[in-house]
Enzyme design. Structure first.
Site, short mmCIF file in Angstrom:
data_model
loop_
_atom_site.label_atom_id
_atom_site.label_comp_id
_atom_site.label_asym_id
_atom_site.label_seq_id
_atom_site.Cartn_x
_atom_site.Cartn_y
_atom_site.Cartn_z
N TYR A 54 0.82 -1.22 0.00
CA TYR A 54 0.00 0.00 0.00
C TYR A 54 0.85 1.26 0.00
CZ TYR A 54 -4.16 -2.75 0.05
OH TYR A 54 -5.15 -3.63 -0.34
N ARG A 57 1.52 1.75 -3.60
CA ARG A 57 0.37 2.28 -4.35
C ARG A 57 0.11 3.74 -3.98
NH1 ARG A 57 -4.27 -1.79 -3.86
NH2 ARG A 57 -5.38 -0.26 -5.14
N GLN A 89 -15.21 1.59 -6.44
CA GLN A 89 -14.44 0.49 -5.84
C GLN A 89 -13.00 0.93 -5.65
OE1 GLN A 89 -15.56 -3.58 -7.74
NE2 GLN A 89 -15.97 -2.04 -9.31
N ASN A 90 -12.66 2.09 -6.25
CA ASN A 90 -11.28 2.54 -6.24
C ASN A 90 -10.91 3.13 -4.88
OD1 ASN A 90 -11.34 1.79 -8.90
ND2 ASN A 90 -11.62 3.88 -9.67
N HIS A 107 -14.75 0.33 -1.10
CA HIS A 107 -13.59 -0.49 -0.71
C HIS A 107 -12.57 0.31 0.10
CE1 HIS A 107 -14.37 -3.51 -4.24
NE2 HIS A 107 -15.24 -3.62 -3.27
N CYS A 115 -7.06 2.25 12.74
CA CYS A 115 -6.34 1.67 13.88
C CYS A 115 -7.13 0.45 14.37
CB CYS A 115 -6.23 2.69 15.03
SG CYS A 115 -5.51 1.97 16.53
N CYS A 137 -5.35 6.89 19.68
CA CYS A 137 -5.06 6.19 20.96
C CYS A 137 -3.57 6.17 21.27
CB CYS A 137 -5.61 4.76 20.92
SG CYS A 137 -4.74 3.66 19.80
N SER A 176 -14.37 -4.70 -14.23
CA SER A 176 -14.43 -5.98 -14.96
C SER A 176 -15.59 -6.85 -14.50
CB SER A 176 -13.11 -6.75 -14.75
OG SER A 176 -12.97 -7.06 -13.36
C1 BV8 Z 1 -17.62 -9.40 0.78
C2 BV8 Z 1 -8.82 -3.92 -1.81
C3 BV8 Z 1 -19.33 -10.07 2.31
C4 BV8 Z 1 -8.59 -2.48 -1.91
C5 BV8 Z 1 -10.33 -5.19 -3.19
C6 BV8 Z 1 -20.59 -13.31 -3.91
C7 BV8 Z 1 -21.21 -12.40 -3.06
C8 BV8 Z 1 -20.47 -11.72 -2.09
C9 BV8 Z 1 -19.09 -11.94 -1.97
C10 BV8 Z 1 -18.46 -12.84 -2.81
C11 BV8 Z 1 -19.20 -13.53 -3.77
N1 BV8 Z 1 -18.35 -14.35 -4.44
C12 BV8 Z 1 -17.09 -14.17 -3.95
C13 BV8 Z 1 -17.13 -13.30 -2.95
C14 BV8 Z 1 -15.97 -12.88 -2.14
C15 BV8 Z 1 -15.18 -11.73 -2.76
C16 BV8 Z 1 -15.13 -11.76 -4.25
O1 BV8 Z 1 -15.90 -11.06 -4.91
N2 BV8 Z 1 -14.19 -12.50 -4.81
C17 BV8 Z 1 -14.05 -12.51 -6.25
C18 BV8 Z 1 -12.58 -12.43 -6.64
C19 BV8 Z 1 -14.73 -13.76 -6.78
N3 BV8 Z 1 -15.73 -10.47 -2.31
C20 BV8 Z 1 -15.36 -9.98 -1.10
O2 BV8 Z 1 -14.63 -10.56 -0.33
C21 BV8 Z 1 -15.92 -8.62 -0.73
N4 BV8 Z 1 -16.51 -8.69 0.59
O3 BV8 Z 1 -18.12 -10.05 -0.10
O4 BV8 Z 1 -18.12 -9.33 2.09
C22 BV8 Z 1 -20.49 -9.19 2.01
C23 BV8 Z 1 -21.18 -9.33 0.79
C24 BV8 Z 1 -22.26 -8.52 0.53
C25 BV8 Z 1 -22.67 -7.57 1.47
C26 BV8 Z 1 -21.96 -7.44 2.67
C27 BV8 Z 1 -20.87 -8.25 2.94
C28 BV8 Z 1 -14.82 -7.58 -0.61
C29 BV8 Z 1 -14.30 -7.23 -1.98
C30 BV8 Z 1 -13.29 -6.09 -1.88
C31 BV8 Z 1 -11.92 -6.63 -2.08
N5 BV8 Z 1 -10.95 -5.54 -2.11
N6 BV8 Z 1 -9.28 -4.39 -3.12
C32 BV8 Z 1 -7.47 -2.27 -2.89
O5 BV8 Z 1 -6.36 -2.70 -2.59
O6 BV8 Z 1 -7.75 -1.68 -3.95
S1 BV8 Z 1 -10.84 -5.79 -4.69
C33 BV8 Z 1 -10.10 -5.02 -6.01
O7 BV8 Z 1 -10.91 -5.40 -7.15
C34 BV8 Z 1 -10.17 -3.51 -5.99
O8 BV8 Z 1 -10.88 -2.98 -4.90
C35 BV8 Z 1 -10.92 -3.21 -7.29
O9 BV8 Z 1 -11.59 -2.02 -7.20
C36 BV8 Z 1 -11.81 -4.35 -7.36
C37 BV8 Z 1 -12.57 -4.56 -8.61
O10 BV8 Z 1 -11.66 -4.55 -9.70
P1 BV8 Z 1 -11.97 -3.54 -10.92
O11 BV8 Z 1 -12.07 -2.18 -10.36
O12 BV8 Z 1 -13.09 -4.06 -11.72
O13 BV8 Z 1 -10.60 -3.61 -11.73
P2 BV8 Z 1 -10.21 -4.70 -12.83
O14 BV8 Z 1 -8.76 -4.54 -13.10
O15 BV8 Z 1 -10.75 -6.04 -12.44
O16 BV8 Z 1 -11.03 -4.26 -14.14
C38 BV8 Z 1 -10.72 -3.02 -14.77
C39 BV8 Z 1 -11.71 -2.86 -15.92
O17 BV8 Z 1 -11.47 -1.59 -16.54
C40 BV8 Z 1 -11.55 -3.92 -17.01
O18 BV8 Z 1 -12.83 -4.36 -17.41
C41 BV8 Z 1 -10.86 -3.16 -18.16
O19 BV8 Z 1 -11.30 -3.63 -19.43
C42 BV8 Z 1 -11.37 -1.76 -17.94
N7 BV8 Z 1 -10.46 -0.72 -18.45
C43 BV8 Z 1 -9.10 -0.75 -18.49
N8 BV8 Z 1 -8.65 0.41 -19.01
C44 BV8 Z 1 -9.73 1.18 -19.27
C45 BV8 Z 1 -10.88 0.46 -18.92
N9 BV8 Z 1 -12.12 0.96 -19.09
C46 BV8 Z 1 -12.23 2.19 -19.61
N10 BV8 Z 1 -11.16 2.95 -19.98
C47 BV8 Z 1 -9.91 2.47 -19.83
N11 BV8 Z 1 -8.86 3.23 -20.19
#
Ligand code: BV8
Length: 231
Positions: A54, A57, A89-90, A107, A115, A137, A176
């Site tokens: 982090y 980043r 999500q950013n 997120h 803390c 604290c 995505s």
């Molecule tokens: C949770 C940390 C319970 C911060 C991140 C079903 C239901 C609920 C949960 C789950 C489920 N199935 C699985 C889960 C668990 C899990 C999950 O989803 N796993 C996945 C991998 C299967 N989810 C969790 O654990 C979440 N918590 O579920 O708690 C709950 C549920 C409901 C209600 C209450 C409680 C927590 C998820 C958060 C994880 N933390 N990051 C950080 O360090 O940043 S995730 C990480 O991925 C980032 O936060 C990021 O924002 C996020 C999503 O990614 P994207 O933003 O989409 O980025 P990506 O690279 O994937 O895609 C970029 C897109 O942009 C592409 O499509 C590309 O084509 C496009 N692009 C590129 N360039 C451009 C462009 N578009 C336009 N112009 C351009 N120039």
């Protein structure tokens, strides 16, 4: 007549500002294993590695600027005469720096610290480590980035779900559609009768759930969409 808009953004909206996305070919998750740096287990196992991730980043976003897509979304919020909510999500602060105010970081934000000792959240722009002291604290050894890791509950879900339930336009930008619950928002909005639009470089995992799409770089497709909507 559109009266209530919810927008979801992901890493793609910041890509043209120079911030790596996660799942593109050279994305962040191709360089580090998300289980080591974006889960509570990874932090417990090796907090120094997570802080280094982090810190790296936070350092990376020091020199980047909001792009035309961020600016267009801030304009939309100012000029659209209806309900408006931007959910990102950013963890970067480019939406705020472009002027967005009705904004939820579901997120968390990497320029904030949490803390684990007293639960306080504070702005944090410098390096963070296990030697960092909590401004509230005063304890050392409990500081972590105020971001939501896999397995943790995203922030303000009640407010988000309420907005999804009453919006008539849902727009997903630069994500995505891999990460839940964010990836499921389009289905909630659609089930409530909203028009759903995807603005993304390429069709996302959830493309089938969108009524309309405009595929291309965010700095082109987002200003064009905003212009049309406000006309
Ligand atoms: C949770 C940390 C319970 C911060 C991140 C079903 C239901 C609920 C949960 C789950 C489920 N199935 C699985 C889960 C668990 C899990 C999950 O989803 N796993 C996945 C991998 C299967 N989810 C969790 O654990 C979440 N918590 O579920 O708690 C709950 C549920 C409901 C209600 C209450 C409680 C927590 C998820 C958060 C994880 N933390 N990051 C950080 O360090 O940043 S995730 C990480 O991925 C980032 O936060 C990021 O924002 C996020 C999503 O990614 P994207 O933003 O989409 O980025 P990506 O690279 O994937 O895609 C970029 C897109 O942009 C592409 O499509 C590309 O084509 C496009 N692009 C590129 N360039 C451009 C462009 N578009 C336009 N112009 C351009 N120039």
């Amino acid at each position: 007549m559109t009266s209530s808009i919810v927008i979801l953004t992901g890493a793609g909206v910041s890509a043209e500002s120079g911030i790596s996305t996660f799942r593109d070919p050279d994305g962040i998750w191709s360089k580090v294993d998300y289980r080591e740096v974006a889960t509570p287990q990874g932090f417990a196992a090796n907090p120094a590695r997570v802080h280094a991730f982090y810190n790296w980043r936070r350092q990376n976003v020091r020199s980047v600027e909001p792009n035309a897509a961020h600016v267009a979304l801030a304009r939309m919020e100012r000029e659209f005469r209806g309900e408006f909510l931007l959910v990102t999500q950013n963890v970067d602060s480019l939406h705020e720096r472009a002027g967005s105010q009705k904004l939820i970081h579901m997120h968390g934000q990497h320029d904030r610290a949490l803390c684990a000792g007293c639960g306080s959240r504070n702005e944090w722009h410098d390096e963070m480590s296990m030697r960092s002291r909590c401004p509230a604290c005063q304890r050392v050894g409990h500081m972590r980035p105020d971001v939501v890791w896999f397995g943790e509950t995203p922030y303000e879900m009640d407010r988000i779900q309420a907005a999804l339930g009453q919006c008539d336009l849902f727009i997903s930008i630069g994500t995505s559609g891999n990460v839940y619950p964010a990836a499921g928002f389009v289905r909630i909005a659609r089930a409530e009768g909203a028009r759903t639009v995807e603005l993304n470089l390429v069709p996302s995992e959830g493309a089938v759930h969108f009524d309309e799409a405009d595929h291309g770089p965010a700095t082109r497709v987002v200003p064009a969409f905003v212009e049309k909507l406000l006309a």
